[in-house]
Design a protein around this motif. Sequence first.
Motif, PDB file in Angstrom:
ATOM      1  N   MET A   1       0.829  -1.337   0.056  1.00  0.00           N
ATOM      2  CA  MET A   1      -0.065  -0.073  -0.107  1.00  0.00           C
ATOM      3  C   MET A   1       0.933   1.486   0.101  1.00  0.00           C
ATOM      4  N   GLN A   2       1.949   1.356   1.075  1.00  0.00           N
ATOM      5  CA  GLN A   2       2.861   2.339   0.938  1.00  0.00           C
ATOM      6  C   GLN A   2       3.554   2.760  -0.397  1.00  0.00           C
ATOM      7  N   ASP A   3       3.848   1.600  -1.194  1.00  0.00           N
ATOM      8  CA  ASP A   3       4.525   1.682  -2.453  1.00  0.00           C
ATOM      9  C   ASP A   3       3.588   2.232  -3.524  1.00  0.00           C
ATOM     10  N   LYS A   4       2.143   2.005  -3.464  1.00  0.00           N
ATOM     11  CA  LYS A   4       1.414   2.755  -4.378  1.00  0.00           C
ATOM     12  C   LYS A   4       1.129   4.068  -4.125  1.00  0.00           C
ATOM     13  N   THR A   5       1.018   4.202  -2.830  1.00  0.00           N
ATOM     14  CA  THR A   5       1.091   5.827  -2.534  1.00  0.00           C
ATOM     15  C   THR A   5       1.984   6.793  -2.787  1.00  0.00           C
ATOM     16  N   LYS A   6       3.654   6.172  -2.841  1.00  0.00           N
ATOM     17  CA  LYS A   6       4.556   6.692  -3.356  1.00  0.00           C
ATOM     18  C   LYS A   6       4.634   6.997  -4.679  1.00  0.00           C
ATOM     19  N   GLU A   7       4.255   5.955  -5.505  1.00  0.00           N
ATOM     20  CA  GLU A   7       4.067   6.144  -6.926  1.00  0.00           C
ATOM     21  C   GLU A   7       2.868   7.091  -7.280  1.00  0.00           C
ATOM     22  N   GLU A   8       2.031   7.114  -6.419  1.00  0.00           N
ATOM     23  CA  GLU A   8       0.971   8.114  -6.998  1.00  0.00           C
ATOM     24  C   GLU A   8       1.418   9.623  -6.685  1.00  0.00           C
ATOM     25  N   ALA A   9       2.021   9.690  -5.662  1.00  0.00           N
ATOM     26  CA  ALA A   9       2.685  11.005  -5.296  1.00  0.00           C
ATOM     27  C   ALA A   9       3.817  11.577  -6.132  1.00  0.00           C
ATOM     28  N   LYS A  10       4.643  10.356  -6.766  1.00  0.00           N
ATOM     29  CA  LYS A  10       5.549  10.717  -7.812  1.00  0.00           C
ATOM     30  C   LYS A  10       4.838  11.359  -9.024  1.00  0.00           C
ATOM     31  N   LYS A  11       3.656  10.603  -9.575  1.00  0.00           N
ATOM     32  CA  LYS A  11       2.814  10.944 -10.551  1.00  0.00           C
ATOM     33  C   LYS A  11       2.510  12.540 -10.411  1.00  0.00           C
ATOM     34  N   ILE A  12       2.007  12.880  -9.379  1.00  0.00           N
ATOM     35  CA  ILE A  12       1.356  14.113  -9.113  1.00  0.00           C
ATOM     36  C   ILE A  12       2.410  15.040  -9.197  1.00  0.00           C
ATOM     37  N   HIS A  13       3.725  14.904  -8.399  1.00  0.00           N
ATOM     38  CA  HIS A  13       4.836  15.622  -8.418  1.00  0.00           C
ATOM     39  C   HIS A  13       5.345  15.891  -9.888  1.00  0.00           C
ATOM     40  N   LYS A  14       5.228  14.871 -10.875  1.00  0.00           N
ATOM     41  CA  LYS A  14       5.652  15.064 -12.294  1.00  0.00           C
ATOM     42  C   LYS A  14       4.817  15.786 -12.857  1.00  0.00           C
ATOM     43  N   ASN A  15       3.325  15.772 -12.775  1.00  0.00           N
ATOM     44  CA  ASN A  15       2.251  16.422 -13.556  1.00  0.00           C
ATOM     45  C   ASN A  15       2.481  17.890 -13.048  1.00  0.00           C
ATOM     46  N   ASN A  16       2.425  18.259 -11.765  1.00  0.00           N
ATOM     47  CA  ASN A  16       2.679  19.527 -11.285  1.00  0.00           C
ATOM     48  C   ASN A  16       3.829  20.140 -11.834  1.00  0.00           C
ATOM     49  N   GLY A  17       5.183  19.573 -11.947  1.00  0.00           N
ATOM     50  CA  GLY A  17       6.211  20.169 -12.360  1.00  0.00           C
ATOM     51  C   GLY A  17       6.192  20.288 -13.879  1.00  0.00           C
ATOM     52  N   GLN A  18       5.666  19.499 -14.389  1.00  0.00           N
ATOM     53  CA  GLN A  18       5.399  19.865 -16.037  1.00  0.00           C
ATOM     54  C   GLN A  18       4.659  20.970 -16.262  1.00  0.00           C
ATOM     55  N   ASN A  19       3.360  21.242 -15.443  1.00  0.00           N
ATOM     56  CA  ASN A  19       2.632  22.336 -15.817  1.00  0.00           C
ATOM     57  C   ASN A  19       3.353  23.394 -15.257  1.00  0.00           C
ATOM     58  N   ILE A  20       4.082  23.706 -14.269  1.00  0.00           N
ATOM     59  CA  ILE A  20       4.979  24.926 -13.721  1.00  0.00           C
ATOM     60  C   ILE A  20       5.913  25.074 -14.875  1.00  0.00           C
ATOM     61  N   ARG A  21       6.549  24.056 -15.386  1.00  0.00           N
ATOM     62  CA  ARG A  21       7.629  24.594 -16.443  1.00  0.00           C
ATOM     63  C   ARG A  21       6.897  25.108 -17.521  1.00  0.00           C
ATOM     64  N   ILE A  22       5.797  24.329 -18.198  1.00  0.00           N
ATOM     65  CA  ILE A  22       5.082  24.933 -19.127  1.00  0.00           C
ATOM     66  C   ILE A  22       4.531  26.576 -18.963  1.00  0.00           C
ATOM     67  N   LEU A  23       4.044  26.743 -18.016  1.00  0.00           N
ATOM     68  CA  LEU A  23       3.654  28.063 -17.623  1.00  0.00           C
ATOM     69  C   LEU A  23       4.796  28.974 -17.499  1.00  0.00           C
ATOM     70  N   ARG A  24       5.825  28.576 -16.792  1.00  0.00           N
ATOM     71  CA  ARG A  24       6.935  29.345 -16.675  1.00  0.00           C
ATOM     72  C   ARG A  24       7.699  29.782 -18.085  1.00  0.00           C
ATOM     73  N   THR A  25       7.577  28.686 -18.838  1.00  0.00           N
ATOM     74  CA  THR A  25       8.211  29.048 -19.999  1.00  0.00           C
ATOM     75  C   THR A  25       7.670  29.969 -20.951  1.00  0.00           C
ATOM     76  N   GLN A  26       6.166  29.897 -21.116  1.00  0.00           N
ATOM     77  CA  GLN A  26       5.035  30.487 -21.931  1.00  0.00           C
ATOM     78  C   GLN A  26       5.228  31.950 -21.395  1.00  0.00           C
ATOM     79  N   ARG A  27       5.542  32.279 -20.094  1.00  0.00           N
ATOM     80  CA  ARG A  27       5.688  33.574 -19.722  1.00  0.00           C
ATOM     81  C   ARG A  27       7.068  34.029 -19.683  1.00  0.00           C
TER      82      ARG A  27
END
Length: 94
Positions: A1-27
């Motif tokens: 269960m803990q591994d699944k939670t860590k994997e989901e957290a990694k996916k969330i961090h990756k998504n948020n990071g990609q969105n931040i990069r996209i918006l930062r570079t667009q601006r």
Amino acid sequence: MQDKTKEEAKKIHKNNGQNIRILRTQRKRSMTKFAGMFNLTRGTISQIENGLNGPTFINLRRYADCLGVTIDDLTSPVLKADTLTSYLHKRKKI
């Protein structure tokens, strides 16, 4: 269960990071300038944008304010620049 939670957290961090990069570079904000706005290092922003670390909630709010979007926009599960741009146009954020 803990591994699944860590994997989901990694996916969330990756998504948020990609969105931040996209918006930062667009601006047209360099990573160094963006990091400096929050008293962070370029390396810290790089780790966030690459999904290696997630920002604190307070910093997520600051990034959203700086980029002119909501926290919901930053955390939306959109992974492509053109799709994110279209999404934000519909929400009148760009």
